[in-house]
Design an enzyme around this catalytic site. Structure first.
Site, short mmCIF file in Angstrom:
data_model
loop_
_atom_site.label_atom_id
_atom_site.label_comp_id
_atom_site.label_asym_id
_atom_site.label_seq_id
_atom_site.Cartn_x
_atom_site.Cartn_y
_atom_site.Cartn_z
N LYS A 1 -1.41 11.84 4.94
CA LYS A 1 -1.00 10.77 6.16
C LYS A 1 -0.44 9.59 5.59
O LYS A 1 0.62 9.23 6.22
CB LYS A 1 -2.43 10.29 6.85
CG LYS A 1 -2.47 9.55 7.81
CD LYS A 1 -3.53 8.43 7.89
CE LYS A 1 -3.02 7.07 7.29
NZ LYS A 1 -4.26 6.04 7.11
N LYS B 1 0.87 -1.27 -0.08
CA LYS B 1 -0.03 0.05 0.02
C LYS B 1 1.16 1.14 0.02
O LYS B 1 0.60 2.22 -0.65
CB LYS B 1 -1.02 -0.16 1.10
CG LYS B 1 -1.81 1.29 1.24
CD LYS B 1 -2.97 1.31 0.41
CE LYS B 1 -3.58 2.57 0.26
NZ LYS B 1 -4.62 2.76 1.53
#
Lengths: 303, 303
Positions: free
Chosen positions: B253, B185
């Site tokens: 983030k 990811k």
């Protein structure tokens, strides 16, 4: 054959006589493809061997760009960089000196778009037409006549050039007015370079974090990270195969064109700046003859 | 119904009882999909309205992560960031306190891969299994059960989780051991962010150089610059449509996760560093709720 046979049949005018300047890695196979397509060809290049090869294949040789132009309806240039194109077309004994009113000049080099506009404007003053038509697809694309060609031109000039370009490539797109082909090429090289760097960083991150990069590459190809670069150059990185392909030193040249253009039109390329630096680092480290996917080596070999 | 009807038919064991923690933008529709697929569900979340909605749809509510775990065979967490996941699973009254030996914990949040490994190791000490299974595909993917899911797990744990994950997504790939899903990811978000920035810079360069960006985008989609991002986010940029999609503040983030991981494993991300800065700039400029393709605005609005 009789005199009648030498006349073109009605409705099929004789093909335009083409002059080709610059028989390098790309130019040589492109010129050969024009010969194969039946165009009468006059060539000129700095080095002798490719000229001899083209003459053996049926071309004429000329001694200067102006001589090429005076014997041709269309002149194609395929040269290393902006100053070369400006010198060959506008310089002493240049194409412009031999140009007649109906001459069409097609520059297929990758150069600064503003340089292309300068050349186009100078030729227009002499009544000659100009197309910028940089290519992508590399040496193999040149050999197999499968180049992608991005064209900047007026529509009538584009239509006049199209049959000739179709002997050289496959994906031929009119982007806009003169210079637009070079702008599209600059955009292409910006995205390609940045994507190669991103893929190199991601695959290195995976490996250092203990995960098989090949598995990550496969998984990511199914989602938003998919790109032709992840597919093809990602595979090169995993295989450690950095034979060109497209040489890093040429991408560095293109990076300088991109940065010069960006500076000229007032765009700050924050994301591309470090990519250009990495290309410079490759060349400084004597790796400029490798494929540009060798950016991976700089990321992977650190630390 | 008689007693016999309450027994599962032979060969069809009762579906596992699932606990779901974190009913945010992603978690809420995912939990609803699990209910629709027939799983008995216990939910817990910080805010009350989605809990009420899930209870109305047939779920049970629990008061704490440990209470969720003690009533479940499988616990799924979908939380904002690494500290949230560590607190909910390992903290006071956490999942680990209610865990039995056979518990399987699936964290579908996007967090630091090393955090995922810490959580997995702590659960393993208590005899519970752990999968990291971050997703891509956004809110729409969550609603339509078409998420891509990148999994880090042992093969038996992956196989145990697979039927449940199939109620949530479509492209479900086992990347490697625990933590590997998060690594994939992170790689995905690195490439996606860098490609968005490159496309933004290229389309802005085209426009400033007087060339129609839409034409450049179309031409480039046929060559090496092709990517899903050029296709989809490039179109968003041309349309000026920055409704999320995937919010810039969430990509920021993720950028911090990427940079923390890179620093932990000793990789310098020269190309990604300015992309992370641009995401920070978006958030600082109160544009963090826009789609991450709004990076285009920073490039296009300069100068």
């Amino acid at each position: 054959m009789g005199v009648v046979d030498d006349q073109p049949p009605q409705g099929e005018p004789a093909p335009p006589r083409i002059g080709f300047i610059g028989l390098g890695v790309m130019g040589r196979p492109m010129a050969l493809n024009l010969l194969r397509a039946g165009y009468p060809l006059t060539v000129q290049s700095r080095s002798r061997p490719p000229v001899d090869e083209l003459v053996a294949a049926g071309a004429q040789a000329a001694d200067s760009p102006s001589a090429v132009a005076s014997s041709a309806d269309v002149v194609i240039t395929m040269l290393p960089d902006t100053p070369d194109v400006e010198a060959v077309i506008l310089g002493p004994d240049g194409v412009i000196d031999g140009a007649r009113d109906s001459l069409l000049v097609i520059d297929m080099s990758t150069i600064n778009p503003l340089g292309a506009r300068r050349v186009g404007a100078a030729l227009a003053e002499r009544g000659a037409a100009f197309l910028d038509a940089p290519v992508s697809g590399g040496q193999r694309g040149a050999e197999e006549a499968t180049l992608s060609i991005m064209v900047g031109a007026s529509l009538p000039d584009f239509e006049r050039a199209l049959p000739i370009l179709q002997a050289l490539g496959r994906n031929i797109v009119l982007i806009g007015e003169v210079g637009a082909g070079q702008v599209a090429k600059a955009c292409n090289q910006l995205i390609v370079g940045a994507t190669i760097e991103a893929v190199a960083e991601a695959l290195t991150l995976a490996e250092r974090a203990g995960v098989t990069p090949a598995t990550v590459r496969s998984a990511l190809l199914g989602g938003f990270a998919q790109s032709r670069i992840l597919e093809m150059h990602g595979e090169r990185m995993l295989d450690g195969n950095f034979q060109p392909g497209f040489r890093a030193r040429l991408h560095l040249k293109d990076a300088r064109i991109i940065q010069a253009l960006a500076s000229e039109v007032g765009v700050e390329l924050a994301g591309f700046a470090p990519v250009a630096q990495r290309l410079q680092q490759l060349v400084d480290g004597d790796l400029g003859e490798l494929d540009h996917s060798a950016l991976f080596k700089l990321v992977a070999d650190q630390g």
